[in-house]
Write a protein that holds these residues in place. Structure first.
Motif: not given
Length: 513
Positions: A50, A53, A99, A102, A244, A246, A306
């Motif tokens: 987290d 991210i 993700v 958030r 984004i 990952v 990330v």
């Protein structure tokens, strides 16, 4: 930084080596003199996912922070990978959920009220409610389903918009919600070198006609990847794309599988005991020295990085990171290369023979842009059962592709010319795709096309443990044991071939330095 990969020369002291074979694990003793290409040690999954991210969204690459891109009037569409990419956890929240939650929190703070979520399924099957819950979690699913959460439909003419034309004049159609958005946020998982990168936003959100026009053997030969890249730029004229990425790394999910991620010569006493347990279990099973992964703890995926920002800038960073972790090099190409093919987790079904062959030949063999590990005209030996089984719900077009199209020809050009149009226009296949969670009728064709370069490069393709009917139908050979496979290959590579085993495929990418 993890330990780099290396090449081991097999001798009399080399223990049996782990080889994945579908849902099972085989312990195989290789001939003396063979080479084993070990990948770099996998990085452990980061613990503070987290926090990573948050850092990626606050300090993206070549982009303003995501927070600065969100305004009350912004029309936002979040697209995310479907189950063709694995779930990163079986009990904890999947990283896509973490993700997206958030992102939604930032959007809510900014006062954005026009948000939709689309699973970028392309020609793959639509996701069921259970699938969507597994990827996104109960909170996101309950908040957005059904009106603002859906899978992309490549046949929904009222939900597609033309953005250009292909080389032959075919309209290029993209999901209309994406094109009309002010901000498209793409949440992508990357578990292997050679993933699509920025064009993935287009390839998985295009119409079936577009996919056919840009993925046929002729289109690929003419550089359709460039056409997809141009379409990304066209979308960028109306919508800002923020990606984004990952990256994932395989890791054991329990003590019963920890030894599978180690190099065999480094096994502890406990690891050797577990190995002995595998061998004992194999004596009780029909297949030798194998045990179902479902009978032990299993293997999952950990999050290793990330990165967020402009797609064209993020993708090279993702590729470089994965290359450092996965690419192993040998000095010269071998006469014979060996690969294990596990059934990937998270795809929702056992691999059918066409998908397994495409995974082996397309992703494992042809995953790198560098010189392949096996020479031109050499032999590739894969480990997979190629069971002649197709999921009745997900694979209806695969059944007929296998029984009808491949029974006539395995040549990609002929398949495209003689069968693709018939399958693509069949109303029953279209109905099953749109209403019954089936793969699109074009999906088996494109899976087969991805294997074509490897088939053309190789002299022989042999599957150890492969179903005889399946291998013959696809133009390959079946062997019961590795020794049988080497005997078959001797007709084309001689009695003393050089052999390289790519340990850990398909995550490992092999190339000649």
């Amino acid at each position: 930084m993890s330990r780099p990969g290396f090449v081991l020369s097999v001798d009399a002291q080399t223990p049996p080596l782990v080889v994945f074979q579908g849902e099972k694990v085989l312990l195989e003793r290789l001939p003396a003199g063979a080479s084993v290409l070990y990948p770099p040690d996998a990085l452990p999954g980061i613990r503070s996912v987290d926090a990573q991210i948050d850092r990626a969204l606050a300090k993206p690459v070549d982009s303003e922070p995501l927070k600065a891109l969100l305004h009350p009037e912004t029309r936002v569409t979040i697209v995310f990978d479907d189950l063709s990419q694995p779930l990163t956890a079986r009990s904890a929240p999947d990283v896509r959920q973490r993700v997206i939650e958030r992102v939604l929190e930032l959007a809510a703070v900014a006062g954005v009220d026009d948000v939709e979520l689309i699973a970028a399924t392309g020609l793959r099957r639509r996701l069921t409610a259970q699938d969507l819950r597994a990827v996104l979690g109960d909170r996101v699913f309950a908040s957005f389903s059904p009106d603002r959460l859906r899978s992309h439909d490549s046949e929904a003419t009222n939900d597609l918009v033309e953005v250009g034309r292909s080389a032959d004049g075919t309209p290029i159609e993209i999901n209309s919600r994406v094109v009309s958005s002010d901000l498209v946020i793409s949440v992508r998982l990357a578990s292997a070198v050679g993933n699509e990168g920025a064009p993935a936003v287009v390839t998985k959100l295009a119409s079936a006609a577009t996919a056919r026009a840009l993925n046929s053997p002729l289109a690929v030969a003419q550089g359709s990847a460039d056409a997809y890249g141009a379409l990304v730029d066209q979308i960028g004229d109306t919508a800002r794309v923020f990606t984004i990425d990952v990256t994932l790394s395989p890791e054991p999910t329990g003590p019963g599988t920890a030894f599978l991620s180690k190099r065999e010569r480094e096994w502890s006493v406990t690891d050797r005991a577990l190995s002995a347990g595998l061998q004992a279990a194999s004596r009780l099973l029909p297949s030798r020295k194998r045990v179902g992964l479902s009978q032990i703890s299993g293997i999952g995926f950990g999050v290793t990085s990330v990165v967020a920002g402009r797609p064209s800038s993020v993708h090279p960073l993702t590729e470089a990171f994965l290359t450092q972790q996965q690419v192993g090099q040998v000095d010269t190409p071998a006469d014979i290369a060996l690969f294990g093919i596990p059934n990937p987790g998270g795809i929702g079904t056992t691999l059918n023979p066409v998908t397994a062959a495409a995974l082996g030949l397309g992703q494992v063999f042809n995953g790198s842009t560098s010189a392949p590990v096996v020479r031109k005209g050499g032999t590739a030996i894969f480990y997979h059962p190629l069971a002649n089984w197709f999921h009745p719900l997900h694979h209806p077009a695969y059944v007929d592709f296998f029984a009808e199209a491949l029974a006539t020809t395995t040549d990609s050009g002929r398949l495209s010319a003689e069968f693709e149009g018939k399958f693509a226009s069949d109303p029953w296949y279209r109905h099953l795709y749109q209403t019954s969670f089936a793969h699109h009728a074009l999906h088996p064709f494109h899976a087969w096309y991805s294997a074509a370069p490897a088939i053309e490069h190789l002299g022989d393709v042999i599957f150890v443990g492969g179903n005889l009917e399946s291998t013959r139908r696809m133009g390959f050979k079946a062997a019961t044991t590795l020794n049988d496979a080497l005997e078959m290959a001797s007709d084309s590579v001689g009695l003393s071939p050089s052999i390289t085993y790519v340990h850990g495929a398909p995550v490992t990418i092999s190339e000649v330095s």
